[in-house]
Enzyme design. Structure first.
Site, PDB file in Angstrom:
ATOM      1  N   CYS A  70       0.505 -26.198 -53.120  1.00 21.45           N
ATOM      2  CA  CYS A  70      -0.364 -26.314 -53.603  1.00 21.45           C
ATOM      3  C   CYS A  70      -1.489 -26.612 -52.076  1.00 21.45           C
ATOM      4  O   CYS A  70      -1.405 -27.574 -51.579  1.00 21.45           O
ATOM      5  CB  CYS A  70      -0.474 -28.095 -53.443  1.00 21.45           C
ATOM      6  SG  CYS A  70      -1.274 -28.790 -54.778  1.00 21.45           S
ATOM      7  N   ARG A 116       6.067 -24.479 -55.294  1.00 22.95           N
ATOM      8  CA  ARG A 116       4.176 -24.856 -55.786  1.00 22.95           C
ATOM      9  C   ARG A 116       3.810 -24.524 -54.843  1.00 22.95           C
ATOM     10  O   ARG A 116       3.838 -25.524 -53.702  1.00 22.95           O
ATOM     11  CB  ARG A 116       4.046 -25.896 -56.323  1.00 22.95           C
ATOM     12  CG  ARG A 116       2.580 -26.376 -56.878  1.00 22.95           C
ATOM     13  CD  ARG A 116       2.516 -26.936 -58.285  1.00 22.95           C
ATOM     14  NE  ARG A 116       3.833 -28.824 -57.725  1.00 22.95           N
ATOM     15  CZ  ARG A 116       2.714 -29.529 -57.385  1.00 22.95           C
ATOM     16  NH1 ARG A 116       1.681 -29.998 -56.814  1.00 22.95           N
ATOM     17  NH2 ARG A 116       3.587 -30.662 -57.362  1.00 22.95           N
ATOM     18  N   HIS A 166      -4.358 -26.258 -41.592  1.00 21.07           N
ATOM     19  CA  HIS A 166      -3.351 -27.195 -42.206  1.00 21.07           C
ATOM     20  C   HIS A 166      -3.697 -26.674 -44.004  1.00 21.07           C
ATOM     21  O   HIS A 166      -5.444 -26.104 -44.061  1.00 21.07           O
ATOM     22  CB  HIS A 166      -4.091 -28.381 -42.620  1.00 21.07           C
ATOM     23  CG  HIS A 166      -3.621 -28.787 -43.676  1.00 21.07           C
ATOM     24  ND1 HIS A 166      -1.594 -29.406 -43.472  1.00 21.07           N
ATOM     25  CD2 HIS A 166      -4.282 -29.467 -44.284  1.00 21.07           C
ATOM     26  CE1 HIS A 166      -2.228 -30.036 -44.956  1.00 21.07           C
ATOM     27  NE2 HIS A 166      -3.313 -30.403 -45.621  1.00 21.07           N
ATOM     28  N   HIS A 189       0.644 -27.924 -48.945  1.00 23.07           N
ATOM     29  CA  HIS A 189       1.865 -28.486 -48.796  1.00 23.07           C
ATOM     30  C   HIS A 189       2.570 -27.922 -49.885  1.00 23.07           C
ATOM     31  O   HIS A 189       2.030 -27.158 -51.377  1.00 23.07           O
ATOM     32  CB  HIS A 189       2.436 -30.056 -49.017  1.00 23.07           C
ATOM     33  CG  HIS A 189       1.358 -31.047 -48.434  1.00 23.07           C
ATOM     34  ND1 HIS A 189       0.339 -31.396 -48.318  1.00 23.07           N
ATOM     35  CD2 HIS A 189       2.493 -31.469 -47.272  1.00 23.07           C
ATOM     36  CE1 HIS A 189      -0.075 -32.318 -47.371  1.00 23.07           C
ATOM     37  NE2 HIS A 189       1.366 -31.868 -46.811  1.00 23.07           N
ATOM     38  N   ASP A 210       8.556 -27.335 -57.188  1.00 26.92           N
ATOM     39  CA  ASP A 210       8.473 -28.012 -58.619  1.00 26.92           C
ATOM     40  C   ASP A 210       8.170 -26.418 -59.676  1.00 26.92           C
ATOM     41  O   ASP A 210       7.769 -27.295 -60.664  1.00 26.92           O
ATOM     42  CB  ASP A 210       8.061 -29.278 -59.103  1.00 26.92           C
ATOM     43  CG  ASP A 210       6.623 -29.460 -58.879  1.00 26.92           C
ATOM     44  OD1 ASP A 210       6.279 -28.876 -58.045  1.00 26.92           O
ATOM     45  OD2 ASP A 210       5.947 -30.798 -58.066  1.00 26.92           O
ATOM     46  N   CYS A 216      -2.269 -30.049 -61.098  1.00 25.37           N
ATOM     47  CA  CYS A 216      -1.852 -30.734 -60.529  1.00 25.37           C
ATOM     48  C   CYS A 216      -3.744 -31.021 -59.610  1.00 25.37           C
ATOM     49  O   CYS A 216      -3.611 -31.748 -58.910  1.00 25.37           O
ATOM     50  CB  CYS A 216      -1.375 -30.932 -58.958  1.00 25.37           C
ATOM     51  SG  CYS A 216      -1.861 -28.882 -58.409  1.00 25.37           S
TER      52      CYS A 216
END
Length: 178
Positions: free
Chosen positions: A154, A152, A137, A140, A144, A100
């Site tokens: 990310c 996951r 932050h 996310h 999947d 990703c």
């Protein structure tokens, strides 16, 4: 010439170091790998203690460009920490290559290391993940990922610090305790 090399060489290592093992210091006195006290600083205080790239992602919910983090493809063994406060987030054995463009993990270190919030920005329904200690932050989480969690995480690499495992020290300490 010799003095110039001696002066420039340390600058080269500092520039190449990236965000790894940020020590607790006067610039960021809340950074710690052991303190679990919740951190609540004002936006102005964060702006003073964080590098601008970390501040933009961590405090303004930004996103770093994909495929720019050295952590994305790293296979080093160790622990990933929040670059903002030092909170332990992920073990390297839960990291996987998702393709990703950002470092991906399938499980946080503990239930309290990460907090979750709905995120419907940009017309998408996602789940934001934040540091459980400082609420920065991180990225996310998606459903999947690989077994056993099928998640996951990310994560923006700029908000991660990394510390290599000290396997030899641990093995030595075990032998001493036997």
């Amino acid at each position: 010439m010799r003095h110039a090399i001696i002066f420039v060489l340390p600058l080269f290592f500092v520039a190449c170091k990236g965000h790894t093992q940020t020590p607790m210091n006067e610039k960021n006195p809340v950074y710690s790998h052991t303190d679990t006290t919740k951190v609540n600083l004002s936006d102005d205080q964060w702006k003073k203690v964080l590098p601008s790239d970390v501040y933009q992602v961590a405090r303004q919910k930004g996103t770093e460009r994909p495929f720019t983090s050295p952590f994305e493809t790293s296979k080093e063994v160790g622990t990933y920490y929040c670059a903002v406060c030092g909170n332990p987030l992920f073990k390297s054995d839960t990291k996987f290559e998702s393709g990703c463009g950002w470092p991906s993990f399938y499980e946080p270190i503990s239930k309290s290391s990460i907090i979750y919030a709905p995120d419907s920005s940009y017309g998408m329904d996602r789940t934001e993940v934040m540091c459980g200690r400082c609420h920065s932050h991180l990225g996310h989480v998606f459903d999947d990922g690989p077994p056993p969690t099928h998640l996951r995480f990310c994560i923006n690499g700029v908000v991660l610090d990394f510390e290599k495992a000290q396997k030899a020290k641990e093995e030595y300490d075990k032998k001493q305790g036997s």
